[in-house]
Design a protein around this motif. Sequence first.
Motif, PDB file in Angstrom:
ATOM      1  N   SER A 192       0.740  -1.302  -0.106  1.00 33.07           N
ATOM      2  CA  SER A 192       0.019  -0.066  -0.014  1.00 33.07           C
ATOM      3  C   SER A 192       0.859   1.269   0.102  1.00 33.07           C
ATOM      4  N   ILE A 193       0.176   2.352  -0.286  1.00 32.17           N
ATOM      5  CA  ILE A 193       0.706   3.695  -0.365  1.00 32.17           C
ATOM      6  C   ILE A 193      -0.097   4.258   0.726  1.00 32.17           C
ATOM      7  N   VAL A 194       0.550   4.990   1.930  1.00 32.68           N
ATOM      8  CA  VAL A 194      -0.146   5.677   3.042  1.00 32.68           C
ATOM      9  C   VAL A 194       0.028   7.009   3.075  1.00 32.68           C
ATOM     10  N   ILE A 195      -0.795   8.169   3.068  1.00 33.69           N
ATOM     11  CA  ILE A 195      -0.582   9.467   3.048  1.00 33.69           C
ATOM     12  C   ILE A 195      -1.067   9.878   4.366  1.00 33.69           C
ATOM     13  N   ILE A 196      -0.058  10.558   5.189  1.00 32.54           N
ATOM     14  CA  ILE A 196      -0.638  11.320   6.546  1.00 32.54           C
ATOM     15  C   ILE A 196      -0.251  12.833   6.496  1.00 32.54           C
ATOM     16  N   LEU A 197      -1.501  13.514   6.556  1.00 28.10           N
ATOM     17  CA  LEU A 197      -1.207  14.802   6.521  1.00 28.10           C
ATOM     18  C   LEU A 197      -1.659  15.451   7.926  1.00 28.10           C
ATOM     19  N   PRO A 251      -7.075  25.348  12.430  1.00 24.16           N
ATOM     20  CA  PRO A 251      -8.377  25.476  13.382  1.00 24.16           C
ATOM     21  C   PRO A 251      -9.137  24.246  13.698  1.00 24.16           C
ATOM     22  N   GLY A 252      -8.657  23.270  12.810  1.00 24.47           N
ATOM     23  CA  GLY A 252      -9.645  21.996  12.956  1.00 24.47           C
ATOM     24  C   GLY A 252     -11.112  22.048  12.362  1.00 24.47           C
ATOM     25  N   ILE A 253     -11.647  20.873  12.199  1.00 23.91           N
ATOM     26  CA  ILE A 253     -12.929  20.984  11.274  1.00 23.91           C
ATOM     27  C   ILE A 253     -13.962  20.528  12.238  1.00 23.91           C
ATOM     28  N   PRO A 254     -15.063  21.563  12.596  1.00 21.65           N
ATOM     29  CA  PRO A 254     -16.084  21.251  13.591  1.00 21.65           C
ATOM     30  C   PRO A 254     -16.881  20.079  13.260  1.00 21.65           C
ATOM     31  N   ASN A 255     -17.292  20.055  12.022  1.00 21.09           N
ATOM     32  CA  ASN A 255     -18.381  18.980  11.591  1.00 21.09           C
ATOM     33  C   ASN A 255     -17.703  18.301  10.438  1.00 21.09           C
ATOM     34  N   ILE A 256     -17.211  17.446  10.726  1.00 23.72           N
ATOM     35  CA  ILE A 256     -16.435  16.439   9.695  1.00 23.72           C
ATOM     36  C   ILE A 256     -17.595  15.733   8.508  1.00 23.72           C
ATOM     37  N   LYS A 257     -18.574  15.443   9.043  1.00 21.97           N
ATOM     38  CA  LYS A 257     -19.764  14.935   7.987  1.00 21.97           C
ATOM     39  C   LYS A 257     -20.278  16.117   7.146  1.00 21.97           C
ATOM     40  N   HIS A 293      -9.195   3.864   1.632  1.00 19.30           N
ATOM     41  CA  HIS A 293      -9.308   4.235   3.157  1.00 19.30           C
ATOM     42  C   HIS A 293      -9.172   5.628   3.249  1.00 19.30           C
ATOM     43  N   MET A 294      -9.917   6.271   4.074  1.00 21.76           N
ATOM     44  CA  MET A 294      -9.626   7.577   4.587  1.00 21.76           C
ATOM     45  C   MET A 294     -10.250   7.837   6.094  1.00 21.76           C
ATOM     46  N   GLU A 295      -9.290   8.240   6.789  1.00 20.99           N
ATOM     47  CA  GLU A 295      -9.642   8.707   8.144  1.00 20.99           C
ATOM     48  C   GLU A 295      -9.398  10.005   8.530  1.00 20.99           C
ATOM     49  N   ILE A 296     -10.282  10.569   9.037  1.00 22.16           N
ATOM     50  CA  ILE A 296      -9.918  12.066   9.353  1.00 22.16           C
ATOM     51  C   ILE A 296     -10.254  12.315  11.081  1.00 22.16           C
ATOM     52  N   GLU A 297      -9.150  12.860  11.525  1.00 23.36           N
ATOM     53  CA  GLU A 297      -9.197  13.201  12.920  1.00 23.36           C
ATOM     54  C   GLU A 297      -9.054  14.569  13.121  1.00 23.36           C
ATOM     55  N   SER A 298      -9.912  15.143  13.717  1.00 21.35           N
ATOM     56  CA  SER A 298      -9.905  16.678  13.836  1.00 21.35           C
ATOM     57  C   SER A 298     -10.974  17.244  14.776  1.00 21.35           C
ATOM     58  N   ALA A 299     -10.546  18.283  15.550  1.00 23.01           N
ATOM     59  CA  ALA A 299     -11.323  19.011  16.517  1.00 23.01           C
ATOM     60  C   ALA A 299     -10.991  20.401  16.533  1.00 23.01           C
ATOM     61  N   PRO A 300     -12.044  21.136  16.781  1.00 18.31           N
ATOM     62  CA  PRO A 300     -11.590  22.618  16.953  1.00 18.31           C
ATOM     63  C   PRO A 300     -10.438  23.024  17.794  1.00 18.31           C
ATOM     64  N   GLY A 301      -9.640  23.847  17.234  1.00 20.40           N
ATOM     65  CA  GLY A 301      -8.464  24.100  18.058  1.00 20.40           C
ATOM     66  C   GLY A 301      -7.433  23.134  18.216  1.00 20.40           C
ATOM     67  N   LYS A 302      -7.686  21.977  17.564  1.00 23.43           N
ATOM     68  CA  LYS A 302      -6.752  20.829  17.862  1.00 23.43           C
ATOM     69  C   LYS A 302      -5.886  20.621  16.533  1.00 23.43           C
ATOM     70  N   GLY A 303      -6.371  21.040  15.335  1.00 27.32           N
ATOM     71  CA  GLY A 303      -5.836  20.737  14.058  1.00 27.32           C
ATOM     72  C   GLY A 303      -6.407  19.465  13.535  1.00 27.32           C
ATOM     73  N   THR A 304      -5.671  19.059  12.411  1.00 32.09           N
ATOM     74  CA  THR A 304      -6.470  17.990  11.555  1.00 32.09           C
ATOM     75  C   THR A 304      -5.309  17.163  11.278  1.00 32.09           C
ATOM     76  N   THR A 305      -5.993  15.659  11.211  1.00 29.11           N
ATOM     77  CA  THR A 305      -4.611  14.727  10.748  1.00 29.11           C
ATOM     78  C   THR A 305      -5.571  13.658   9.842  1.00 29.11           C
ATOM     79  N   ILE A 306      -5.156  13.452   8.461  1.00 29.09           N
ATOM     80  CA  ILE A 306      -6.060  12.863   7.582  1.00 29.09           C
ATOM     81  C   ILE A 306      -5.024  11.719   7.110  1.00 29.09           C
ATOM     82  N   LYS A 307      -5.665  10.483   7.196  1.00 32.44           N
ATOM     83  CA  LYS A 307      -4.844   9.417   6.849  1.00 32.44           C
ATOM     84  C   LYS A 307      -5.606   8.745   5.523  1.00 32.44           C
ATOM     85  N   MET A 308      -4.622   8.609   4.520  1.00 33.01           N
ATOM     86  CA  MET A 308      -5.463   8.015   3.307  1.00 33.01           C
ATOM     87  C   MET A 308      -4.593   6.669   3.045  1.00 33.01           C
ATOM     88  N   THR A 309      -5.045   5.849   2.409  1.00 30.84           N
ATOM     89  CA  THR A 309      -4.678   4.523   2.000  1.00 30.84           C
ATOM     90  C   THR A 309      -4.782   4.158   0.555  1.00 30.84           C
TER      91      THR A 309
END
Lengths: 113, 141
Positions: free
Chosen positions: B72-77, B82-88, B122-138
Amino acid sequence: MTVAALIERLSLETVTVADPDREVTGGYAGDLLSWVMGRASEGDAWVTIMTNINVVAVASLSDVACVVLCENVPVEEDVIATATARGVTLLRTEKPTFEMCAAIADALNGASV
Amino acid sequence: MSEETLCFHFDVDGDDFTSAGQASVQVKKLLRELGVSPEVIRRVSIAMYEGEINMVIHAGGGKADVLVDETSIVIILTDEGPGIPNIKQAMQEGYSTAPDNVRSLGFGAGMGLPNMKRYTDHMEIESAPGKGTTIKMTVEL
Ligand SMILES: Nc1ncnc2c1ncn2[C@@H]1O[C@H](COP(=O)(O)OP(=O)(O)O)[C@@H](O)[C@H]1O
Ligand SMILES: [Mg+2]
């Protein structure tokens, strides 16, 4: 139909040509870059009026055959230089997008029969 | 390709909108050298470019790590924006908070996150206001 044949047939201005023998297999029109990245196919002629530097990145990453700039939009030197360095073909026409797309569709359809 | 995992790291400059995409362009080159198929390269580099652009527009920059192994190729950003308040909501096609100057360049269509999802397995988003954002894509090879 090759990029060179498309240039000839539609009398396109060549801003920078990377690979004249590259096959043009379809077309996509749009100015919103994410739409283009989501919907254009590899090998397309991408018809647009956008000419900022990000157009070069989008064309390269989407692997389109060429970019066709309409309405004679001006292109800055650094954009041309970057396109040349990245192997992106930029062509130009005075025609508006609608007319250019119709002409490209004609050319591609004509070539396949 | 060998057994080991290849790791590439890129810093994504938050000020320079015009040079955004440099990491994706380099990754495209690296993957080509590794003999990855053009179709996979196209998916990986578009997904990464969208993520890179998002970090520049929405988060003031960040970093990108790309891990390549045989499967696989995994990309982690990762950014400290500011984070994403509402990911959906952010994942919906057309949803965008991009400012006008960005829109005038052809970005801000609200299609970036949907494209990232479309082009990866696959894509996973971890984010919260004020905490920044991490996105992992495979992307599977
Ligand atoms: N790294 C990020 N940090 C903070 N917000 C983000 C980030 N990435 C995306 N977003 C939010 O999600 C929205 C949708 O992103 P996207 O689908 O890429 O559309 P666009 O970038 O065109 O606005 C953005 O407008 C923004 O509000
Ligand atoms: Mg985006």
